[in-house]
Enzyme design. Structure first.
Site, PDB file in Angstrom:
ATOM      1  CE  LYS A 100      -1.866   3.042   1.732  1.00  0.00           C
ATOM      2  NZ  LYS A 100      -1.728   4.390   1.581  1.00  0.00           N
ATOM      3  CD  GLU A 159      13.029   1.095  10.033  1.00  0.00           C
ATOM      4  OE1 GLU A 159      13.638   1.912  10.400  1.00  0.00           O
ATOM      5  OE2 GLU A 159      13.521   0.064   9.739  1.00  0.00           O
ATOM      6  CB  CYS A 195      13.057   8.830   8.263  1.00  0.00           C
ATOM      7  SG  CYS A 195      13.821   7.323   7.303  1.00  0.00           S
ATOM      8  CD  GLU A 212      10.653  12.948  11.117  1.00  0.00           C
ATOM      9  OE1 GLU A 212       9.489  12.683  11.317  1.00  0.00           O
ATOM     10  OE2 GLU A 212      11.513  12.369  10.653  1.00  0.00           O
TER      11      GLU A 212
END
Ligand code: NAD
Length: 497
Positions: A191, A266, A300, A399
Protein backbone atom coordinates in the site's frame (compact mmCIF):
# COMPACT_ATOMS: atom_id res chain seq x y z
CA UNK A 1 11.49 8.41 -23.50
CA UNK A 2 10.96 11.98 -24.54
CA UNK A 3 10.95 14.69 -21.95
CA UNK A 4 9.25 17.89 -22.91
CA UNK A 5 8.50 21.10 -21.13
CA UNK A 6 4.83 21.99 -21.34
CA UNK A 7 4.06 25.72 -21.34
CA UNK A 8 6.49 28.23 -20.00
CA UNK A 9 8.92 26.52 -17.62
CA UNK A 10 6.51 24.23 -15.83
CA UNK A 11 7.64 21.07 -14.09
CA UNK A 12 5.62 18.81 -16.36
CA UNK A 13 7.21 16.12 -18.48
CA UNK A 14 5.60 13.62 -20.82
CA UNK A 15 5.45 10.54 -18.60
CA UNK A 16 5.66 7.08 -20.05
CA UNK A 17 3.56 5.18 -17.48
CA UNK A 18 2.53 1.66 -18.36
CA UNK A 19 0.21 1.19 -15.38
CA UNK A 20 -3.51 1.51 -16.16
CA UNK A 21 -4.83 4.80 -14.78
CA UNK A 22 -6.91 4.58 -11.63
CA UNK A 23 -6.42 0.85 -11.04
CA UNK A 24 -4.81 -1.48 -8.53
CA UNK A 25 -2.46 -4.29 -9.55
CA UNK A 26 -3.90 -7.43 -7.96
CA UNK A 27 -3.15 -11.01 -8.99
CA UNK A 28 -1.24 -9.69 -12.03
CA UNK A 29 -4.30 -7.87 -13.40
CA UNK A 30 -5.68 -4.33 -13.30
CA UNK A 31 -8.66 -3.72 -11.03
CA UNK A 32 -10.61 -0.49 -10.52
CA UNK A 33 -11.54 0.37 -6.96
CA UNK A 34 -14.57 -1.59 -5.75
CA UNK A 35 -15.93 1.79 -4.66
CA UNK A 36 -15.43 3.14 -8.17
CA UNK A 37 -13.46 6.15 -6.94
CA UNK A 38 -10.13 7.60 -8.06
CA UNK A 39 -7.67 10.08 -6.60
CA UNK A 40 -5.98 12.67 -8.83
CA UNK A 41 -2.18 12.62 -8.88
CA UNK A 42 -0.71 16.13 -8.86
CA UNK A 43 2.84 17.31 -9.45
CA UNK A 44 4.36 18.78 -6.27
CA UNK A 45 6.39 21.11 -8.51
CA UNK A 46 3.58 22.89 -10.32
CA UNK A 47 0.28 21.43 -9.09
CA UNK A 48 -0.58 20.02 -12.53
CA UNK A 49 -2.54 16.75 -12.77
CA UNK A 50 -0.23 13.95 -13.96
CA UNK A 51 -2.46 10.92 -13.51
CA UNK A 52 -5.01 9.11 -11.36
CA UNK A 53 -4.84 6.25 -8.89
CA UNK A 54 -7.58 4.02 -7.52
CA UNK A 55 -9.05 4.90 -4.12
CA UNK A 56 -8.68 1.52 -2.46
CA UNK A 57 -11.32 0.05 -0.13
CA UNK A 58 -11.39 -2.75 2.42
CA UNK A 59 -12.87 -4.97 -0.33
CA UNK A 60 -9.89 -4.26 -2.58
CA UNK A 61 -7.56 -5.21 0.28
CA UNK A 62 -9.54 -8.46 0.77
CA UNK A 63 -9.04 -9.28 -2.91
CA UNK A 64 -5.29 -8.62 -2.75
CA UNK A 65 -4.75 -10.60 0.46
CA UNK A 66 -6.71 -13.53 -1.00
CA UNK A 67 -4.60 -13.44 -4.17
CA UNK A 68 -1.37 -13.36 -2.14
CA UNK A 69 -2.59 -16.20 0.06
CA UNK A 70 -3.39 -18.33 -2.97
CA UNK A 71 0.08 -17.70 -4.45
CA UNK A 72 1.78 -18.39 -1.14
CA UNK A 73 -0.01 -21.70 -0.68
CA UNK A 74 0.28 -22.60 -4.36
CA UNK A 75 2.74 -21.96 -7.16
CA UNK A 76 4.96 -19.47 -5.33
CA UNK A 77 5.21 -21.64 -2.24
CA UNK A 78 6.67 -24.42 -4.40
CA UNK A 79 9.55 -22.28 -5.73
CA UNK A 80 13.02 -23.17 -4.45
CA UNK A 81 15.13 -20.45 -2.83
CA UNK A 82 17.38 -20.45 -5.91
CA UNK A 83 14.41 -19.93 -8.22
CA UNK A 84 13.19 -17.05 -6.09
CA UNK A 85 16.66 -15.51 -6.07
CA UNK A 86 16.90 -15.71 -9.86
CA UNK A 87 13.59 -13.90 -10.22
CA UNK A 88 14.75 -11.11 -7.93
CA UNK A 89 17.97 -10.78 -9.94
CA UNK A 90 15.98 -10.69 -13.18
CA UNK A 91 13.79 -7.93 -11.75
CA UNK A 92 16.88 -5.98 -10.74
CA UNK A 93 18.24 -6.21 -14.29
CA UNK A 94 14.87 -5.23 -15.73
CA UNK A 95 14.70 -2.14 -13.50
CA UNK A 96 18.22 -1.14 -14.54
CA UNK A 97 17.20 -1.31 -18.20
CA UNK A 98 14.40 1.13 -17.40
CA UNK A 99 16.14 3.61 -15.08
CA UNK A 100 15.47 6.68 -17.19
CA UNK A 101 11.74 6.06 -17.66
CA UNK A 102 11.19 5.12 -14.01
CA UNK A 103 13.28 8.05 -12.74
CA UNK A 104 11.15 10.57 -14.62
CA UNK A 105 7.99 9.02 -13.22
CA UNK A 106 9.43 9.12 -9.69
CA UNK A 107 10.61 12.73 -10.11
CA UNK A 108 7.25 13.89 -11.45
CA UNK A 109 5.33 12.10 -8.70
CA UNK A 110 7.47 13.31 -5.78
CA UNK A 111 9.01 16.55 -7.09
CA UNK A 112 12.54 15.36 -6.36
CA UNK A 113 15.49 16.42 -8.57
CA UNK A 114 15.91 14.06 -11.51
CA UNK A 115 19.43 12.94 -10.53
CA UNK A 116 18.18 11.99 -7.05
CA UNK A 117 15.30 10.08 -8.66
CA UNK A 118 17.78 8.21 -10.91
CA UNK A 119 19.81 7.32 -7.85
CA UNK A 120 16.69 6.07 -6.07
CA UNK A 121 15.80 3.79 -8.97
CA UNK A 122 19.32 2.36 -9.02
CA UNK A 123 19.09 1.70 -5.28
CA UNK A 124 15.73 0.03 -5.84
CA UNK A 125 17.42 -2.29 -8.36
CA UNK A 126 20.25 -2.88 -5.90
CA UNK A 127 17.78 -4.13 -3.26
CA UNK A 128 16.54 -6.81 -5.64
CA UNK A 129 20.14 -7.64 -6.59
CA UNK A 130 21.33 -7.90 -2.98
CA UNK A 131 18.40 -10.01 -1.77
CA UNK A 132 18.28 -12.03 -4.99
CA UNK A 133 21.87 -13.10 -4.34
CA UNK A 134 21.11 -13.85 -0.70
CA UNK A 135 17.90 -15.87 -1.19
CA UNK A 136 19.59 -19.29 -1.25
CA UNK A 137 22.39 -18.47 1.18
CA UNK A 138 20.39 -18.19 4.36
CA UNK A 139 19.74 -21.44 6.15
CA UNK A 140 18.98 -22.83 9.58
CA UNK A 141 21.02 -24.64 12.22
CA UNK A 142 21.68 -28.14 13.44
CA UNK A 143 21.18 -28.04 17.20
CA UNK A 144 23.08 -30.47 19.45
CA UNK A 145 20.52 -32.27 21.64
CA UNK A 146 20.02 -35.47 23.61
CA UNK A 147 21.12 -38.90 22.38
CA UNK A 148 18.66 -40.40 19.88
CA UNK A 149 17.45 -37.06 18.55
CA UNK A 150 18.28 -34.94 15.53
CA UNK A 151 17.22 -31.34 15.80
CA UNK A 152 17.28 -28.62 13.18
CA UNK A 153 15.92 -25.12 13.10
CA UNK A 154 14.74 -24.00 9.67
CA UNK A 155 13.74 -20.58 8.36
CA UNK A 156 10.27 -20.20 6.92
CA UNK A 157 8.45 -17.25 5.38
CA UNK A 158 5.72 -15.55 7.43
CA UNK A 159 3.10 -15.89 4.68
CA UNK A 160 1.27 -12.84 3.32
CA UNK A 161 3.18 -9.69 4.26
CA UNK A 162 1.90 -6.09 4.24
CA UNK A 163 4.12 -3.21 3.15
CA UNK A 164 2.90 0.31 3.93
CA UNK A 165 5.21 2.68 2.09
CA UNK A 166 5.79 6.44 2.55
CA UNK A 167 5.99 9.13 -0.11
CA UNK A 168 9.50 10.44 0.51
CA UNK A 169 11.52 7.68 -1.19
CA UNK A 170 8.74 5.53 -2.65
CA UNK A 171 10.93 3.49 -5.02
CA UNK A 172 13.72 2.89 -2.51
CA UNK A 173 11.29 2.04 0.28
CA UNK A 174 9.48 -0.43 -1.97
CA UNK A 175 12.76 -2.26 -2.63
CA UNK A 176 13.84 -2.09 1.00
CA UNK A 177 10.61 -3.61 2.26
CA UNK A 178 9.50 -5.98 -0.51
CA UNK A 179 12.79 -7.45 -1.84
CA UNK A 180 13.76 -9.33 1.38
CA UNK A 181 10.14 -10.45 1.79
CA UNK A 182 10.08 -12.06 -1.65
CA UNK A 183 13.59 -13.48 -1.23
CA UNK A 184 12.31 -15.40 1.81
CA UNK A 185 9.21 -16.64 -0.03
CA UNK A 186 6.51 -14.36 1.37
CA UNK A 187 3.76 -12.96 -0.88
CA UNK A 188 3.37 -9.18 -0.69
CA UNK A 189 0.52 -6.69 -0.56
CA UNK A 190 1.90 -3.16 -0.98
CA UNK A 191 0.00 0.00 0.00
CA UNK A 192 2.05 2.96 -1.24
CA UNK A 193 1.38 6.47 0.08
CA UNK A 194 -1.49 8.24 -1.67
CA UNK A 195 0.94 11.00 -2.67
CA UNK A 196 3.40 8.72 -4.47
CA UNK A 197 2.15 5.46 -5.96
CA UNK A 198 3.30 5.52 -9.55
CA UNK A 199 6.62 3.67 -9.38
CA UNK A 200 5.17 0.90 -7.16
CA UNK A 201 2.63 0.13 -9.89
CA UNK A 202 5.33 0.18 -12.59
CA UNK A 203 7.57 -2.20 -10.63
CA UNK A 204 4.66 -4.59 -10.07
CA UNK A 205 4.26 -4.83 -13.87
CA UNK A 206 7.97 -5.54 -14.33
CA UNK A 207 7.88 -8.18 -11.60
CA UNK A 208 5.05 -9.93 -13.38
CA UNK A 209 6.90 -9.73 -16.73
CA UNK A 210 10.11 -11.30 -15.41
CA UNK A 211 8.09 -14.26 -14.11
CA UNK A 212 6.88 -13.71 -10.55
CA UNK A 213 3.66 -15.74 -10.36
CA UNK A 214 0.34 -13.90 -10.13
CA UNK A 215 -0.52 -12.84 -6.59
CA UNK A 216 3.06 -12.54 -5.32
CA UNK A 217 3.40 -8.77 -5.81
CA UNK A 218 0.13 -6.86 -5.37
CA UNK A 219 -0.27 -3.10 -5.16
CA UNK A 220 -3.41 -1.50 -3.71
CA UNK A 221 -3.42 2.30 -3.81
CA UNK A 222 -5.51 4.71 -1.78
CA UNK A 223 -5.74 6.66 1.45
CA UNK A 224 -4.04 5.50 4.62
CA UNK A 225 -7.12 5.64 6.81
CA UNK A 226 -9.04 3.49 4.29
CA UNK A 227 -6.81 1.06 2.38
CA UNK A 228 -3.87 1.33 4.84
CA UNK A 229 -6.02 0.76 7.93
CA UNK A 230 -7.84 -2.17 6.27
CA UNK A 231 -4.51 -3.76 5.37
CA UNK A 232 -2.97 -3.41 8.82
CA UNK A 233 -6.07 -4.90 10.47
CA UNK A 234 -6.52 -7.73 7.97
CA UNK A 235 -6.51 -11.15 9.67
CA UNK A 236 -4.84 -12.74 6.62
CA UNK A 237 -1.66 -10.69 7.11
CA UNK A 238 1.24 -12.36 8.96
CA UNK A 239 3.78 -9.51 9.13
CA UNK A 240 3.64 -5.72 8.63
CA UNK A 241 6.43 -3.46 7.50
CA UNK A 242 5.47 0.19 8.01
CA UNK A 243 7.43 3.35 7.23
CA UNK A 244 5.88 6.71 8.02
CA UNK A 245 4.92 8.92 10.92
CA UNK A 246 5.11 7.86 14.59
CA UNK A 247 1.39 8.62 15.02
CA UNK A 248 0.32 6.24 12.25
CA UNK A 249 2.99 3.75 13.35
CA UNK A 250 1.19 3.48 16.68
CA UNK A 251 -2.16 2.84 14.91
CA UNK A 252 -0.60 0.17 12.71
CA UNK A 253 0.97 -1.53 15.70
CA UNK A 254 -2.34 -1.49 17.57
CA UNK A 255 -4.10 -3.07 14.60
CA UNK A 256 -1.35 -5.68 14.27
CA UNK A 257 -1.51 -6.49 17.98
CA UNK A 258 -5.17 -7.49 17.65
CA UNK A 259 -4.09 -10.20 15.19
CA UNK A 260 -0.83 -11.10 17.03
CA UNK A 261 1.19 -9.96 14.03
CA UNK A 262 4.84 -8.80 14.24
CA UNK A 263 5.68 -5.36 12.86
CA UNK A 264 8.74 -3.41 11.80
CA UNK A 265 8.17 0.32 12.27
CA UNK A 266 10.49 2.80 10.58
CA UNK A 267 9.34 6.15 11.87
CA UNK A 268 10.93 9.54 12.11
CA UNK A 269 14.10 11.01 13.54
CA UNK A 270 15.83 14.15 14.78
CA UNK A 271 19.28 12.87 13.96
CA UNK A 272 22.29 14.76 15.33
CA UNK A 273 25.62 15.45 13.63
CA UNK A 274 28.27 16.31 16.24
CA UNK A 275 31.08 18.58 15.07
CA UNK A 276 34.16 18.91 17.29
CA UNK A 277 36.82 21.62 16.94
CA UNK A 278 39.44 19.16 15.62
CA UNK A 279 37.28 18.01 12.66
CA UNK A 280 37.86 18.70 8.99
CA UNK A 281 35.33 21.52 9.05
CA UNK A 282 35.00 22.01 5.29
CA UNK A 283 34.16 18.35 4.73
CA UNK A 284 31.84 18.32 7.73
CA UNK A 285 30.00 21.40 6.43
CA UNK A 286 29.48 19.82 3.00
CA UNK A 287 28.07 16.70 4.60
CA UNK A 288 25.88 18.51 7.13
CA UNK A 289 24.26 20.58 4.36
CA UNK A 290 23.65 17.51 2.19
CA UNK A 291 22.29 15.58 5.17
CA UNK A 292 19.45 18.06 5.69
CA UNK A 293 18.75 19.34 2.17
CA UNK A 294 18.74 16.03 0.27
CA UNK A 295 15.16 15.31 -0.79
CA UNK A 296 14.22 18.73 0.65
CA UNK A 297 14.80 17.39 4.16
CA UNK A 298 12.02 14.81 3.75
CA UNK A 299 14.21 11.96 4.93
CA UNK A 300 13.61 10.03 8.14
CA UNK A 301 17.39 9.90 8.69
CA UNK A 302 17.98 13.56 7.76
CA UNK A 303 20.70 15.13 9.90
CA UNK A 304 18.33 17.79 11.18
CA UNK A 305 20.36 18.85 14.24
CA UNK A 306 23.97 19.98 14.05
CA UNK A 307 25.69 20.08 17.44
CA UNK A 308 28.81 22.24 17.29
CA UNK A 309 31.58 22.68 19.87
CA UNK A 310 31.18 26.19 21.31
CA UNK A 311 34.73 27.32 20.40
CA UNK A 312 34.06 26.88 16.66
CA UNK A 313 30.32 27.60 16.64
CA UNK A 314 30.47 30.91 14.75
CA UNK A 315 33.18 29.72 12.36
CA UNK A 316 31.31 26.54 11.46
CA UNK A 317 27.99 28.32 11.05
CA UNK A 318 29.65 30.70 8.61
CA UNK A 319 30.67 27.67 6.52
CA UNK A 320 27.10 26.38 6.61
CA UNK A 321 25.67 29.79 5.71
CA UNK A 322 27.92 30.07 2.64
CA UNK A 323 26.65 26.71 1.41
CA UNK A 324 22.97 27.38 2.14
CA UNK A 325 23.12 30.66 0.23
CA UNK A 326 24.53 28.84 -2.81
CA UNK A 327 21.79 26.17 -2.97
CA UNK A 328 19.54 26.06 -6.01
CA UNK A 329 15.86 25.33 -5.36
CA UNK A 330 13.89 24.27 -8.41
CA UNK A 331 11.84 21.82 -10.42
CA UNK A 332 12.94 18.19 -11.08
CA UNK A 333 13.63 18.93 -14.74
CA UNK A 334 16.35 21.48 -13.88
CA UNK A 335 18.03 19.06 -11.48
CA UNK A 336 18.37 21.53 -8.61
CA UNK A 337 19.90 20.87 -5.18
CA UNK A 338 16.47 21.06 -3.55
CA UNK A 339 13.02 20.39 -5.02
CA UNK A 340 9.53 21.15 -3.69
CA UNK A 341 7.95 19.43 -0.71
CA UNK A 342 5.46 16.66 -1.42
CA UNK A 343 2.18 18.53 -0.84
CA UNK A 344 0.52 21.66 0.53
CA UNK A 345 -0.01 20.13 3.98
CA UNK A 346 3.66 19.31 4.38
CA UNK A 347 4.65 22.79 3.21
CA UNK A 348 2.22 24.35 5.69
CA UNK A 349 3.58 22.18 8.51
CA UNK A 350 7.18 23.21 7.78
CA UNK A 351 6.37 26.91 7.36
CA UNK A 352 4.40 26.89 10.61
CA UNK A 353 7.38 25.49 12.55
CA UNK A 354 9.69 28.10 11.01
CA UNK A 355 7.29 31.01 11.58
CA UNK A 356 6.83 30.08 15.21
CA UNK A 357 10.61 29.94 15.70
CA UNK A 358 10.98 33.36 14.11
CA UNK A 359 8.21 34.86 16.24
CA UNK A 360 10.04 33.58 19.31
CA UNK A 361 13.18 35.35 18.17
CA UNK A 362 15.34 32.34 17.24
CA UNK A 363 18.04 33.74 14.94
CA UNK A 364 18.21 32.69 11.30
CA UNK A 365 21.79 31.94 10.29
CA UNK A 366 21.04 31.62 6.58
CA UNK A 367 18.09 31.15 4.26
CA UNK A 368 18.31 30.19 0.58
CA UNK A 369 16.62 32.64 -1.77
CA UNK A 370 13.71 31.28 -3.83
CA UNK A 371 13.64 32.35 -7.46
CA UNK A 372 10.48 34.29 -8.43
CA UNK A 373 10.27 32.12 -11.56
CA UNK A 374 9.36 28.99 -9.55
CA UNK A 375 5.84 27.73 -10.36
CA UNK A 376 3.41 29.41 -7.98
CA UNK A 377 1.49 26.21 -7.26
CA UNK A 378 4.69 24.31 -6.40
CA UNK A 379 5.31 23.44 -2.73
CA UNK A 380 8.68 25.16 -2.43
CA UNK A 381 10.22 26.06 0.93
CA UNK A 382 13.46 28.00 1.38
CA UNK A 383 16.16 25.90 3.07
CA UNK A 384 16.95 27.57 6.39
CA UNK A 385 19.47 27.25 9.24
CA UNK A 386 18.44 28.41 12.72
CA UNK A 387 20.93 28.96 15.51
CA UNK A 388 21.81 29.01 18.26
CA UNK A 389 18.73 27.01 19.27
CA UNK A 390 18.02 25.83 22.81
CA UNK A 391 17.94 22.05 22.58
CA UNK A 392 14.70 21.87 24.57
CA UNK A 393 12.88 24.04 22.03
CA UNK A 394 10.29 22.31 19.84
CA UNK A 395 12.35 23.26 16.78
CA UNK A 396 15.15 21.07 18.18
CA UNK A 397 12.84 18.33 19.47
CA UNK A 398 10.16 17.72 16.83
CA UNK A 399 10.68 16.21 13.41
CA UNK A 400 10.00 18.95 10.87
CA UNK A 401 10.53 16.90 7.69
CA UNK A 402 11.67 19.84 5.59
CA UNK A 403 14.97 21.60 4.73
CA UNK A 404 15.35 23.13 8.19
CA UNK A 405 18.60 22.74 10.10
CA UNK A 406 18.88 23.48 13.79
CA UNK A 407 22.33 24.45 15.15
CA UNK A 408 23.02 23.86 18.85
CA UNK A 409 26.30 24.72 20.62
CA UNK A 410 27.83 22.31 23.17
CA UNK A 411 30.57 22.77 25.77
CA UNK A 412 32.26 19.36 25.95
CA UNK A 413 31.82 15.67 25.17
CA UNK A 414 29.41 14.94 28.04
CA UNK A 415 27.26 17.90 27.07
CA UNK A 416 27.26 16.79 23.44
CA UNK A 417 26.14 13.26 24.38
CA UNK A 418 23.34 14.56 26.61
CA UNK A 419 22.03 16.83 23.85
CA UNK A 420 22.37 14.14 21.16
CA UNK A 421 20.38 11.66 23.28
CA UNK A 422 17.93 14.30 24.49
CA UNK A 423 15.02 13.69 22.11
CA UNK A 424 12.35 10.97 21.87
CA UNK A 425 14.02 9.65 18.71
CA UNK A 426 17.04 7.39 18.13
CA UNK A 427 17.68 6.72 14.45
CA UNK A 428 21.04 7.94 13.07
CA UNK A 429 23.95 10.01 14.41
CA UNK A 430 27.37 11.08 13.27
CA UNK A 431 30.49 12.47 14.86
CA UNK A 432 33.07 14.67 13.17
CA UNK A 433 36.40 14.47 15.04
CA UNK A 434 39.94 13.17 14.47
CA UNK A 435 40.18 11.86 18.04
CA UNK A 436 39.90 8.06 17.79
CA UNK A 437 39.14 7.48 21.48
CA UNK A 438 36.33 10.00 21.30
CA UNK A 439 34.94 8.35 18.17
CA UNK A 440 34.82 5.01 20.01
CA UNK A 441 33.28 6.46 23.18
CA UNK A 442 30.55 8.28 21.29
CA UNK A 443 29.73 5.26 19.13
CA UNK A 444 28.90 3.38 22.34
CA UNK A 445 27.00 6.12 24.13
CA UNK A 446 24.78 7.70 21.50
CA UNK A 447 21.37 6.11 21.14
CA UNK A 448 20.82 5.33 17.46
CA UNK A 449 20.58 2.47 14.95
CA UNK A 450 23.35 3.75 12.66
CA UNK A 451 26.43 5.69 13.77
CA UNK A 452 28.70 7.42 11.26
CA UNK A 453 32.27 8.60 11.92
CA UNK A 454 33.51 11.48 9.73
CA UNK A 455 30.78 10.75 7.18
CA UNK A 456 27.00 10.65 7.01
CA UNK A 457 24.63 8.46 5.07
CA UNK A 458 21.01 9.42 4.72
CA UNK A 459 19.41 6.68 2.56
CA UNK A 460 21.30 4.21 0.40
CA UNK A 461 23.60 1.61 1.93
CA UNK A 462 21.47 -1.39 1.05
CA UNK A 463 23.93 -3.64 2.94
CA UNK A 464 23.73 -1.66 6.18
CA UNK A 465 21.18 -2.68 8.84
CA UNK A 466 18.92 0.29 9.54
CA UNK A 467 16.28 1.16 12.11
CA UNK A 468 15.76 3.00 15.34
CA UNK A 469 14.51 2.96 18.88
CA UNK A 470 11.97 4.99 20.83
CA UNK A 471 9.83 7.21 18.60
CA UNK A 472 12.00 6.21 15.62
CA UNK A 473 10.41 2.74 15.72
CA UNK A 474 11.75 -0.77 16.04
CA UNK A 475 12.87 -3.68 13.92
CA UNK A 476 15.69 -3.59 11.40
CA UNK A 477 15.55 -3.36 7.63
CA UNK A 478 18.32 -3.51 5.01
CA UNK A 479 21.32 -5.82 5.14
CA UNK A 480 21.29 -9.48 6.06
CA UNK A 481 19.18 -8.92 9.15
CA UNK A 482 16.12 -8.08 7.02
CA UNK A 483 16.05 -11.70 5.81
CA UNK A 484 15.79 -12.79 9.43
CA UNK A 485 13.01 -10.26 10.12
CA UNK A 486 11.08 -11.39 7.05
CA UNK A 487 11.12 -15.03 8.14
CA UNK A 488 10.43 -17.09 11.22
CA UNK A 489 12.15 -20.10 12.77
CA UNK A 490 10.70 -23.56 13.08
CA UNK A 491 12.47 -26.13 15.23
CA UNK A 492 12.15 -29.73 14.01
CA UNK A 493 12.84 -32.44 16.59
CA UNK A 494 13.29 -35.98 15.25
CA UNK A 495 13.54 -38.96 17.63
CA UNK A 496 15.13 -41.87 15.84
CA UNK A 497 16.59 -43.81 18.76
P1 NAD B 1 1.86 8.85 7.29
O1 NAD B 1 2.39 8.09 8.43
O2 NAD B 1 0.51 9.44 7.39
O3 NAD B 1 1.85 7.92 5.97
C1 NAD B 1 2.74 6.85 5.73
C2 NAD B 1 1.98 5.70 5.11
O4 NAD B 1 0.99 5.23 6.03
C3 NAD B 1 1.21 6.05 3.83
O5 NAD B 1 1.21 4.95 2.94
C4 NAD B 1 -0.20 6.28 4.35
O6 NAD B 1 -1.18 6.09 3.36
C5 NAD B 1 -0.29 5.21 5.41
N1 NAD B 1 -1.29 5.46 6.44
C6 NAD B 1 -1.78 6.66 6.86
N2 NAD B 1 -2.73 6.47 7.81
C7 NAD B 1 -2.82 5.13 8.00
C8 NAD B 1 -3.59 4.31 8.87
N3 NAD B 1 -4.47 4.83 9.74
N4 NAD B 1 -3.40 2.98 8.82
C9 NAD B 1 -2.50 2.43 7.97
N5 NAD B 1 -1.76 3.15 7.11
C10 NAD B 1 -1.91 4.49 7.13
O7 NAD B 1 2.87 9.93 6.93
P2 NAD B 1 2.54 11.30 6.18
O8 NAD B 1 1.31 11.96 6.67
O9 NAD B 1 2.56 10.99 4.74
O10 NAD B 1 3.76 12.15 6.68
C11 NAD B 1 3.66 12.77 7.94
C12 NAD B 1 4.92 12.64 8.72
O11 NAD B 1 5.38 11.29 8.68
C13 NAD B 1 6.07 13.42 8.15
O12 NAD B 1 6.04 14.74 8.56
C14 NAD B 1 7.23 12.67 8.71
O13 NAD B 1 7.52 13.08 10.00
C15 NAD B 1 6.77 11.26 8.78
N6 NAD B 1 7.30 10.45 7.67
C16 NAD B 1 8.37 9.67 7.96
C17 NAD B 1 8.91 8.88 6.97
C18 NAD B 1 10.06 8.00 7.24
O14 NAD B 1 10.73 7.57 6.32
N7 NAD B 1 10.34 7.65 8.48
C19 NAD B 1 8.37 8.90 5.70
C20 NAD B 1 7.27 9.72 5.42
C21 NAD B 1 6.74 10.48 6.44
Amino acid sequence: MSVEKIGNRTASVALDCRAEQGKHFINAAWHPSSGGQRIEVRSPADGGVIGAIARGTADDIDLAVAAADLAFNGEWGAFSATQRGRLLLALSDRILQDVERLAWIEAADTGKPISLARNDIRILARYFEYYGGAADKIGGHVIPFEQGYSVVSVREPHGVTAHIIPWNYPAQMLGRSVAPALAMGNAAVVKPAEDACLTSLEIAILASEVGFPAGVFNVVTGYGEEAGAALSAHPGIRYISFTGSPQVGTLVQQAAAANYVPTALELGGKSPQLVFADADLERAADSVVKGITQNAGQTCSAGSRVLVERTIFDRFLALLAKRFLALRVGIPLDDPDVGPLINATQKERVLQAMNQAQEEGIPIVARTELSPSLPEAGHFVAPTVFGPVDHDHSLAQDEIFGPVLVAIPFENEEDAIAIANGTDFGLVASVWTCNGDRQARLSKRIRCGQFFINCYGAGGGVELPFGGSGKSGHGREKGWVALEELSTIKTVVHFHG
